[in-house]
Motif scaffolding. Structure first.
Motif, PDB file in Angstrom:
ATOM      1  N   VAL A  65       9.919   2.903   6.758  1.00  0.00           N
ATOM      2  CA  VAL A  65      10.066   4.158   5.802  1.00  0.00           C
ATOM      3  C   VAL A  65       9.038   4.453   4.570  1.00  0.00           C
ATOM      4  O   VAL A  65       8.632   5.595   4.550  1.00  0.00           O
ATOM      5  CB  VAL A  65      11.612   4.119   5.289  1.00  0.00           C
ATOM      6  CG1 VAL A  65      11.760   5.121   4.079  1.00  0.00           C
ATOM      7  CG2 VAL A  65      12.423   3.935   6.252  1.00  0.00           C
ATOM      8  N   TYR A  66       8.739   3.296   4.136  1.00  0.00           N
ATOM      9  CA  TYR A  66       7.712   3.607   3.082  1.00  0.00           C
ATOM     10  C   TYR A  66       6.284   4.026   3.374  1.00  0.00           C
ATOM     11  O   TYR A  66       5.740   4.757   2.883  1.00  0.00           O
ATOM     12  CB  TYR A  66       7.194   2.090   2.598  1.00  0.00           C
ATOM     13  CG  TYR A  66       8.472   1.483   1.693  1.00  0.00           C
ATOM     14  CD1 TYR A  66       9.363   2.018   1.117  1.00  0.00           C
ATOM     15  CD2 TYR A  66       8.605  -0.040   1.914  1.00  0.00           C
ATOM     16  CE1 TYR A  66      10.466   1.463   0.475  1.00  0.00           C
ATOM     17  CE2 TYR A  66       9.536  -0.589   1.007  1.00  0.00           C
ATOM     18  CZ  TYR A  66      10.746  -0.112   0.409  1.00  0.00           C
ATOM     19  OH  TYR A  66      11.505  -0.617  -0.065  1.00  0.00           O
ATOM     20  N   PHE A  67       5.877   3.518   4.929  1.00  0.00           N
ATOM     21  CA  PHE A  67       4.481   4.327   5.333  1.00  0.00           C
ATOM     22  C   PHE A  67       5.003   5.740   6.101  1.00  0.00           C
ATOM     23  O   PHE A  67       3.981   6.582   5.548  1.00  0.00           O
ATOM     24  CB  PHE A  67       4.076   3.309   6.689  1.00  0.00           C
ATOM     25  CG  PHE A  67       3.409   2.546   6.400  1.00  0.00           C
ATOM     26  CD1 PHE A  67       2.060   2.475   6.513  1.00  0.00           C
ATOM     27  CD2 PHE A  67       3.786   1.148   6.212  1.00  0.00           C
ATOM     28  CE1 PHE A  67       0.966   1.562   6.084  1.00  0.00           C
ATOM     29  CE2 PHE A  67       3.223  -0.028   6.071  1.00  0.00           C
ATOM     30  CZ  PHE A  67       1.752   0.093   6.120  1.00  0.00           C
ATOM     31  N   LEU A  68       6.053   6.066   6.508  1.00  0.00           N
ATOM     32  CA  LEU A  68       6.404   7.563   6.672  1.00  0.00           C
ATOM     33  C   LEU A  68       6.300   8.293   5.583  1.00  0.00           C
ATOM     34  O   LEU A  68       6.046   9.509   5.481  1.00  0.00           O
ATOM     35  CB  LEU A  68       7.677   7.577   7.304  1.00  0.00           C
ATOM     36  CG  LEU A  68       7.854   7.030   8.748  1.00  0.00           C
ATOM     37  CD1 LEU A  68       9.494   7.135   9.242  1.00  0.00           C
ATOM     38  CD2 LEU A  68       7.175   7.908   9.733  1.00  0.00           C
ATOM     39  N   ILE A  69       7.052   7.793   4.396  1.00  0.00           N
ATOM     40  CA  ILE A  69       6.902   8.757   2.898  1.00  0.00           C
ATOM     41  C   ILE A  69       5.678   8.788   2.741  1.00  0.00           C
ATOM     42  O   ILE A  69       5.200  10.040   2.230  1.00  0.00           O
ATOM     43  CB  ILE A  69       7.678   8.041   2.110  1.00  0.00           C
ATOM     44  CG1 ILE A  69       9.113   7.983   2.508  1.00  0.00           C
ATOM     45  CG2 ILE A  69       7.635   8.965   0.643  1.00  0.00           C
ATOM     46  CD1 ILE A  69      10.051   9.237   2.564  1.00  0.00           C
ATOM     47  N   LYS A  87      12.347  15.505  -4.503  1.00  0.00           N
ATOM     48  CA  LYS A  87      12.115  15.381  -3.188  1.00  0.00           C
ATOM     49  C   LYS A  87      11.726  13.811  -2.552  1.00  0.00           C
ATOM     50  O   LYS A  87      12.289  13.461  -1.547  1.00  0.00           O
ATOM     51  CB  LYS A  87      11.435  16.287  -2.535  1.00  0.00           C
ATOM     52  CG  LYS A  87      11.801  17.751  -2.626  1.00  0.00           C
ATOM     53  CD  LYS A  87      10.846  18.871  -2.361  1.00  0.00           C
ATOM     54  CE  LYS A  87      11.541  20.265  -2.571  1.00  0.00           C
ATOM     55  NZ  LYS A  87      10.426  21.255  -2.211  1.00  0.00           N
ATOM     56  N   ILE A  88      10.867  13.323  -3.346  1.00  0.00           N
ATOM     57  CA  ILE A  88      10.226  11.930  -2.785  1.00  0.00           C
ATOM     58  C   ILE A  88      11.394  10.936  -2.897  1.00  0.00           C
ATOM     59  O   ILE A  88      11.602  10.278  -1.969  1.00  0.00           O
ATOM     60  CB  ILE A  88       9.321  11.466  -3.549  1.00  0.00           C
ATOM     61  CG1 ILE A  88       8.054  12.439  -3.414  1.00  0.00           C
ATOM     62  CG2 ILE A  88       8.707  10.142  -3.380  1.00  0.00           C
ATOM     63  CD1 ILE A  88       6.850  12.257  -4.635  1.00  0.00           C
ATOM     64  N   MET A  89      12.238  10.972  -3.951  1.00  0.00           N
ATOM     65  CA  MET A  89      13.330   9.943  -4.017  1.00  0.00           C
ATOM     66  C   MET A  89      14.228  10.161  -3.250  1.00  0.00           C
ATOM     67  O   MET A  89      14.884   9.226  -2.313  1.00  0.00           O
ATOM     68  CB  MET A  89      13.961  10.231  -5.431  1.00  0.00           C
ATOM     69  CG  MET A  89      13.023   9.945  -6.607  1.00  0.00           C
ATOM     70  SD  MET A  89      13.933  10.199  -8.431  1.00  0.00           S
ATOM     71  CE  MET A  89      15.527   9.060  -7.966  1.00  0.00           C
ATOM     72  N   ASN A  90      14.652  11.428  -2.883  1.00  0.00           N
ATOM     73  CA  ASN A  90      15.514  11.669  -1.869  1.00  0.00           C
ATOM     74  C   ASN A  90      15.300  11.246  -0.430  1.00  0.00           C
ATOM     75  O   ASN A  90      16.033  10.821   0.480  1.00  0.00           O
ATOM     76  CB  ASN A  90      16.086  13.164  -1.682  1.00  0.00           C
ATOM     77  CG  ASN A  90      16.735  13.760  -3.076  1.00  0.00           C
ATOM     78  OD1 ASN A  90      17.548  12.680  -3.662  1.00  0.00           O
ATOM     79  ND2 ASN A  90      16.722  14.989  -3.219  1.00  0.00           N
ATOM     80  N   ALA A  91      13.824  11.694   0.065  1.00  0.00           N
ATOM     81  CA  ALA A  91      13.549  11.245   1.394  1.00  0.00           C
ATOM     82  C   ALA A  91      13.641   9.958   1.599  1.00  0.00           C
ATOM     83  O   ALA A  91      13.966   9.111   2.510  1.00  0.00           O
ATOM     84  CB  ALA A  91      12.080  11.896   1.588  1.00  0.00           C
ATOM     85  N   ASN A  92      12.959   9.124   0.653  1.00  0.00           N
ATOM     86  CA  ASN A  92      13.087   7.573   0.655  1.00  0.00           C
ATOM     87  C   ASN A  92      14.617   6.925   1.064  1.00  0.00           C
ATOM     88  O   ASN A  92      14.782   6.129   1.620  1.00  0.00           O
ATOM     89  CB  ASN A  92      12.475   6.794  -0.533  1.00  0.00           C
ATOM     90  CG  ASN A  92      12.137   5.521  -0.569  1.00  0.00           C
ATOM     91  OD1 ASN A  92      11.127   4.989   0.141  1.00  0.00           O
ATOM     92  ND2 ASN A  92      12.819   4.597  -1.256  1.00  0.00           N
ATOM     93  N   MET A 149       0.798  -1.052  -0.017  1.00  0.00           N
ATOM     94  CA  MET A 149      -0.062  -0.085   0.135  1.00  0.00           C
ATOM     95  C   MET A 149       0.854   1.281  -0.067  1.00  0.00           C
ATOM     96  O   MET A 149       0.630   2.174  -0.929  1.00  0.00           O
ATOM     97  CB  MET A 149      -1.082   0.003   1.213  1.00  0.00           C
ATOM     98  CG  MET A 149      -2.068   1.360   1.212  1.00  0.00           C
ATOM     99  SD  MET A 149      -2.901   1.290   2.623  1.00  0.00           S
ATOM    100  CE  MET A 149      -1.788   1.375   3.871  1.00  0.00           C
ATOM    101  N   PRO A 150       1.698   1.512   0.839  1.00  0.00           N
ATOM    102  CA  PRO A 150       2.393   2.699   0.876  1.00  0.00           C
ATOM    103  C   PRO A 150       3.300   2.846  -0.265  1.00  0.00           C
ATOM    104  O   PRO A 150       3.648   3.800  -0.745  1.00  0.00           O
ATOM    105  CB  PRO A 150       3.487   2.628   2.088  1.00  0.00           C
ATOM    106  CG  PRO A 150       3.753   1.106   2.656  1.00  0.00           C
ATOM    107  CD  PRO A 150       2.291   0.595   2.247  1.00  0.00           C
ATOM    108  N   ILE A 151       4.053   1.602  -0.910  1.00  0.00           N
ATOM    109  CA  ILE A 151       4.750   1.938  -2.141  1.00  0.00           C
ATOM    110  C   ILE A 151       3.880   2.467  -3.184  1.00  0.00           C
ATOM    111  O   ILE A 151       4.449   3.137  -4.117  1.00  0.00           O
ATOM    112  CB  ILE A 151       5.370   0.593  -2.483  1.00  0.00           C
ATOM    113  CG1 ILE A 151       6.403   0.217  -1.390  1.00  0.00           C
ATOM    114  CG2 ILE A 151       5.787   0.466  -3.741  1.00  0.00           C
ATOM    115  CD1 ILE A 151       7.060  -1.119  -1.739  1.00  0.00           C
ATOM    116  N   ASN A 152       2.606   1.712  -3.477  1.00  0.00           N
ATOM    117  CA  ASN A 152       1.917   1.969  -4.681  1.00  0.00           C
ATOM    118  C   ASN A 152       1.309   3.575  -4.416  1.00  0.00           C
ATOM    119  O   ASN A 152       0.970   4.121  -5.365  1.00  0.00           O
ATOM    120  CB  ASN A 152       0.748   0.922  -4.794  1.00  0.00           C
ATOM    121  CG  ASN A 152       1.147  -0.291  -5.416  1.00  0.00           C
ATOM    122  OD1 ASN A 152       2.166  -0.300  -5.978  1.00  0.00           O
ATOM    123  ND2 ASN A 152       0.539  -1.267  -5.372  1.00  0.00           N
TER     124      ASN A 152
END
Length: 464
Positions: free
Chosen positions: A176-180, A141-146, A118-121
């Protein structure tokens, strides 16, 4: 338009450079500090994660096609709001079902994978949205945060807690996936400040339309993942854990090229949605060919690190060079042909051709392994699959006709690259390959080479 293209590439390039720094450390520290078994477990999880996109059944790609080439400010907020809410409910249901099945199987790796779906999709939904609408700053920004958060978690497990157990690393990845995803949802809510934010609104129409429009592209993209990961499945099934770990390490080195390749593949889709000039597209294709020839030289520094720092993975060197050689064709395919399939609405043709490539890739791997039963055989199968895919794209874009010198250029580079990589050490090899690349580029693609040199000089001058 050209300025917008360069600006978009710059945004994604900066994001990828940041990613490169953290991933370089991660991909050298993990195999150095962890046991082969635990490193192999982490790489197996990453292999599974590459198929998480299958579980949105085309919804995200339907959105990508729907909003491609538009500005995010020109999209109706209520429409986007409903679209996102529909996916959210859908993915909650999918994740619940997958997790129940994984718990029944009592497999910790599957449980982590199920929770990550779920968080990945939903995270990919936002990345695809920003990519389709040209919001490359937000995409970066999404790429960097992950990457940064996963890096911090990995380093904590290794250097603070001194853990040598793969499951800890998998759990931290899921967190991490959930946090992002949560941060992206909060940011998105600000985007909908002028309209009611829909959390649990489900639109059957949006659900059906997105899946109908995007399913072929999703299957095509995942088929591409299957094609590029097929070799690892064969290695995992037919060879031992050490072979899988070494092969996976070679793949990790190959993935470093994404720092330079992703800006090209991502921004060209938005560009091809608008650009119709055939001569300009041909010029970009040839420049991508030169770019591919240059970027694969990063295999030599990777080999140098193997020779001096990670000798237990030195046997992955030949696999690495064969995989990098296949990228000479994959970069052209993904940057030019796949983006043209998408931009021109030829998803069905793309899917049919990719299915054929997968079948041939499967046969190439079997035949190569029968002839020579070693991990290098699957890398050869990957290279043959890339060449086959490259050629079967030609009939769908006959207007992108090749001159003889343009046609032979990538093959000259592959031969030079493999000879320099197999026969010589890292330092001598890269020097010889640079000479070969400069000579062949000036002879076979002189105009594009001079144009790229001029562009680089202009960029350097602008920073002074």
């Amino acid at each position: 338009m050209a300025t917008s293209l360069k600006k978009g590439m710059l945004y994604v390039m900066i994001a990828n450079l940041i990613n490169l720094g953290f991933n370089l450390i991660t991909n050298f520290v993990l195999p150095k500090e962890l046991s082969v078994e635990n490193y192999a477990m982490i790489k197996t999880f990453q292999l599974y994660i590459s198929y998480a996109g299958l579980f949105h059944f085309g919804f995200v790609d339907g959105m990508y096609l729907k909003y491609g080439g538009k500005s995010v400010n020109n999209i109706k907020k209520d429409d986007l709001n409903t679209n996102l809410s529909t996916l959210r409910i859908f993915q909650i249901l999918v994740t619940f079902i997958c997790t129940i099945v994984a718990i029944c199987l009592k497999n910790p790796l599957f449980i982590c994978f199920s929770l990550a779906v779920m968080p990945i999709n939903l995270g990919n939904y936002f990345k695809q949205l920003y990519q389709a609408t040209g919001e490359f700053g937000l995409y970066g920004k999404i790429m960097n945060a992950n990457t940064i958060l996963i890096f911090i978690a990995n380093m904590m497990w290794i250097f603070i807690f001194r853990v040598d157990s793969g499951i800890y690393f998998l759990v931290s990845n899921v967190v991490v996936y959930f946090l992002i995803w949560i941060v992206l949802e909060i940011n998105c809510r600000r985007m909908f400040k002028d309209t009611r934010y829909k959390i649990f609104t489900f639109s059957v129409k949006e659900f059906i339309n997105n899946i109908r429009d995007g399913i072929l592209l999703t299957v095509g993209n995942l088929s591409s993942v299957l094609l590029t990961s097929m070799d690892r499945w064969f290695v995992k099934a037919l060879l031992d854990t050490m072979a899988f770990a070494q092969y996976s390490f070679a793949v990790s080195m190959e993935n470093f090229m994404n720092v330079a390749v992703t800006p090209v593949t991502i921004t060209l889709y938005n560009f091809f949605c608008r650009e119709k000039n055939v001569d300009r597209i041909k010029k970009i294709r040839n420049q991508v060919m030169i770019f591919a020839a240059v970027i694969v030289s990063s295999a030599f520094p990777a080999r140098f690190i193997l020779e001096t720092y990670l000798r237990k993975y030195l046997n992955s060197s030949r696999v690495m060079f064969l995989l990098f050689a296949s990228q000479l064709f994959y970069i052209i395919i993904k940057s030019i042909y796949v983006n043209l399939y998408k931009a021109q609405g030829k998803q069905r043709t793309y899917f049919i051709k990719l299915t054929l490539v997968i079948v041939m890739g499967f046969l190439f791997n079997i035949v190569c392994f029968k002839i020579y039963p070693a991990k290098e055989s699957f890398a050869i199968g990957t290279l043959l699959s890339a060449i086959f895919w490259y050629f079967i794209c030609f009939p769908d874009f006959k207007w992108l006709d090749y001159k003889i010198r343009e046609l032979i250029y990538p093959f000259v580079q592959v031969i030079a690259f493999l000879v320099c990589g197999f026969i010589f050490n890292a330092i001598i090899g890269i020097l010889l390959y640079i000479v070969c690349t400069v000579v062949s580029s000036l002879i076979l693609l002189p105009e594009e080479t001079k144009g790229m040199v001029t562009m680089v000089k202009d960029k350097v001058s602008s920073f002074r």
